[in-house]
Enzyme design. Structure first.
Site, PDB file in Angstrom:
ATOM      1  N   ASP A   7       0.866  -1.183   0.000  1.00  0.00           N
ATOM      2  CA  ASP A   7       0.000   0.000   0.000  1.00  0.00           C
ATOM      3  C   ASP A   7       0.899   1.227   0.000  1.00  0.00           C
ATOM      4  O   ASP A   7       1.496   1.575   1.024  1.00  0.00           O
ATOM      5  CB  ASP A   7      -0.915  -0.031   1.225  1.00  0.00           C
ATOM      6  CG  ASP A   7      -1.691   1.260   1.429  1.00  0.00           C
ATOM      7  OD1 ASP A   7      -1.920   1.970   0.426  1.00  0.00           O
ATOM      8  OD2 ASP A   7      -2.072   1.544   2.579  1.00  0.00           O
ATOM      9  N   LEU A   8       1.010   1.883  -1.154  1.00  0.00           N
ATOM     10  CA  LEU A   8       1.907   3.032  -1.314  1.00  0.00           C
ATOM     11  C   LEU A   8       1.127   4.323  -1.156  1.00  0.00           C
ATOM     12  O   LEU A   8       0.349   4.713  -2.026  1.00  0.00           O
ATOM     13  CB  LEU A   8       2.586   2.974  -2.687  1.00  0.00           C
ATOM     14  CG  LEU A   8       3.603   4.073  -3.001  1.00  0.00           C
ATOM     15  CD1 LEU A   8       4.733   4.078  -1.985  1.00  0.00           C
ATOM     16  CD2 LEU A   8       4.145   3.896  -4.412  1.00  0.00           C
ATOM     17  N   GLY A   9       1.340   5.005  -0.026  1.00  0.00           N
ATOM     18  CA  GLY A   9       0.668   6.262   0.240  1.00  0.00           C
ATOM     19  C   GLY A   9       1.572   7.447  -0.023  1.00  0.00           C
ATOM     20  O   GLY A   9       2.691   7.316  -0.536  1.00  0.00           O
ATOM     21  N   ASN A  10       1.100   8.613   0.360  1.00  0.00           N
ATOM     22  CA  ASN A  10       1.851   9.845   0.093  1.00  0.00           C
ATOM     23  C   ASN A  10       3.063  10.021   1.001  1.00  0.00           C
ATOM     24  O   ASN A  10       3.990  10.771   0.667  1.00  0.00           O
ATOM     25  CB  ASN A  10       0.925  11.050   0.236  1.00  0.00           C
ATOM     26  CG  ASN A  10      -0.069  11.146  -0.900  1.00  0.00           C
ATOM     27  OD1 ASN A  10       0.306  11.075  -2.060  1.00  0.00           O
ATOM     28  ND2 ASN A  10      -1.345  11.279  -0.564  1.00  0.00           N
ATOM     29  N   LYS A  14       3.281   0.728   3.111  1.00  0.00           N
ATOM     30  CA  LYS A  14       2.941  -0.337   4.042  1.00  0.00           C
ATOM     31  C   LYS A  14       3.033  -1.670   3.312  1.00  0.00           C
ATOM     32  O   LYS A  14       2.494  -1.807   2.210  1.00  0.00           O
ATOM     33  CB  LYS A  14       1.530  -0.158   4.602  1.00  0.00           C
ATOM     34  CG  LYS A  14       1.429   0.903   5.699  1.00  0.00           C
ATOM     35  CD  LYS A  14       1.429   2.317   5.188  1.00  0.00           C
ATOM     36  CE  LYS A  14       0.133   2.675   4.501  1.00  0.00           C
ATOM     37  NZ  LYS A  14       0.148   4.062   3.963  1.00  0.00           N
ATOM     38  N   GLY A  99     -10.530   7.569  -4.247  1.00  0.00           N
ATOM     39  CA  GLY A  99      -9.175   7.058  -4.054  1.00  0.00           C
ATOM     40  C   GLY A  99      -9.179   5.570  -3.723  1.00  0.00           C
ATOM     41  O   GLY A  99     -10.048   5.079  -2.979  1.00  0.00           O
ATOM     42  N   VAL A 100      -8.208   4.861  -4.278  1.00  0.00           N
ATOM     43  CA  VAL A 100      -8.177   3.414  -4.080  1.00  0.00           C
ATOM     44  C   VAL A 100      -7.976   3.062  -2.609  1.00  0.00           C
ATOM     45  O   VAL A 100      -8.439   2.002  -2.148  1.00  0.00           O
ATOM     46  CB  VAL A 100      -7.080   2.775  -4.968  1.00  0.00           C
ATOM     47  CG1 VAL A 100      -5.678   3.172  -4.489  1.00  0.00           C
ATOM     48  CG2 VAL A 100      -7.230   1.270  -5.032  1.00  0.00           C
ATOM     49  N   ASP A 101      -7.329   3.918  -1.841  1.00  0.00           N
ATOM     50  CA  ASP A 101      -7.170   3.650  -0.411  1.00  0.00           C
ATOM     51  C   ASP A 101      -8.517   3.682   0.297  1.00  0.00           C
ATOM     52  O   ASP A 101      -8.789   2.842   1.176  1.00  0.00           O
ATOM     53  CB  ASP A 101      -6.184   4.626   0.219  1.00  0.00           C
ATOM     54  CG  ASP A 101      -6.507   6.091  -0.066  1.00  0.00           C
ATOM     55  OD1 ASP A 101      -7.294   6.389  -0.989  1.00  0.00           O
ATOM     56  OD2 ASP A 101      -5.939   6.968   0.637  1.00  0.00           O
ATOM     57  N   THR A 174       1.313  28.624  22.780  1.00  0.00           N
ATOM     58  CA  THR A 174       1.069  28.455  21.347  1.00  0.00           C
ATOM     59  C   THR A 174       1.126  26.997  20.911  1.00  0.00           C
ATOM     60  O   THR A 174       0.292  26.551  20.107  1.00  0.00           O
ATOM     61  CB  THR A 174       2.091  29.278  20.540  1.00  0.00           C
ATOM     62  OG1 THR A 174       1.919  30.661  20.861  1.00  0.00           O
ATOM     63  CG2 THR A 174       1.882  29.088  19.044  1.00  0.00           C
TER      64      THR A 174
END
Length: 242
Positions: A7-10, A14, A99-101, A174
């Site tokens: 599973d190739l994400g941005n 994985k 999206g395929v994910d 902050t």
């Protein structure tokens, strides 16, 4: 026969073996969006008979992954979003726009059993999808993830830190204010989606949270369940159906 899921994400790749139709113990590799680390294949077996790939990453990064697999893998099957699969149907009239994910997360949830499910992916984007008890995708929402909110603020105002802080009701510094605002915005959208889902399908959905930024949302949503392998579970279900 060695079968693996990718599973190739941005921001991460994985990887996990497919063992008797289910997701085995795998690993994740961080990347910069341009190239994978040189040594990422060291954790793979020397030979893979077949692989299943899903990718939302840019084409050059996907090409580098395929090139790396080419030397050790007999066959690579790539998953694309489909109108329906194994009793699950998506809401989009044009499947290629989902999206395929997200498609695979829906498929993974459906494989777990009857819904309703509210699927929350926390990566570069925050994605929310509703799957009813009949396996029908009722649509979704997309927003910036807490990490992307912080990055956007930092680009416009570099003195605002990218990380750090803790979620509190009202912050007195902050760092905490940034964490509280960005994580709180994501959790508020999930909670609103859960209320809207209840009105739409007549039952409170089980919330499944996955993705690299899942921890912050899990901490802020009562009853939410961690589902770190949900997309890979969908890939395993897709592979079994081929």
């Amino acid at each position: 026969m060695a079968e693996w899921l990718f599973d190739l994400g941005n921001t991460r790749l994985k990887c996990a073996p497919l063992e008797q139709g289910r997701v085995g113990e795998g690993f994740a590799v961080a990347h910069d969006g341009r190239a994978l680390p040189d040594d990422w294949t060291h954790a793979l077996p020397a030979r893979i008979d077949s692989a299943v790939l899903a990718s939302v990453a840019p084409a050059p990064l996907r090409a580098s992954l395929l090139a790396a697999l080419g030397g050790r893998c007999g066959r690579v099957s790539r998953v694309h979003t489909e109108p329906g699969f194994a009793g699950m149907r998506i809401a989009y009239a044009h499947p290629e726009r989902l999206g395929v994910d997200r498609f695979l997360a829906l498929l993974g949830a459906h494989a777990r059993g009857p819904g309703p499910w509210l699927l929350v992916g926390v990566g570069t984007a925050l994605t929310i999808d509703l799957l009813d008890r009949d396996g029908h995708h009722r649509g979704g929402r997309i927003a910036p993830s807490p990490a992307l909110m912080r990055e956007s603020l930092h680009r416009r105002a570099p003195h605002l830190p990218l990380q750090g802080g803790r979620h509190v009701a009202f912050a007195d510094d902050t760092d905490d204010a940034l964490a509280s605002g960005c994580e709180g915005a994501a959790c508020a959208l999930v909670e609103a989606s859960r209320r809207d889902a209840m009105q739409l399908v007549g039952a409170s959905p089980t919330v499944l949270v996955h993705g690299g930024g899942a921890a912050a949302v899990l901490a802020g949503i009562e009853g939410a369940l961690a589902a770190p392998t949900l997309v890979l579970e969908g890939m395993a279900r897709w592979a079994r159906g081929q």
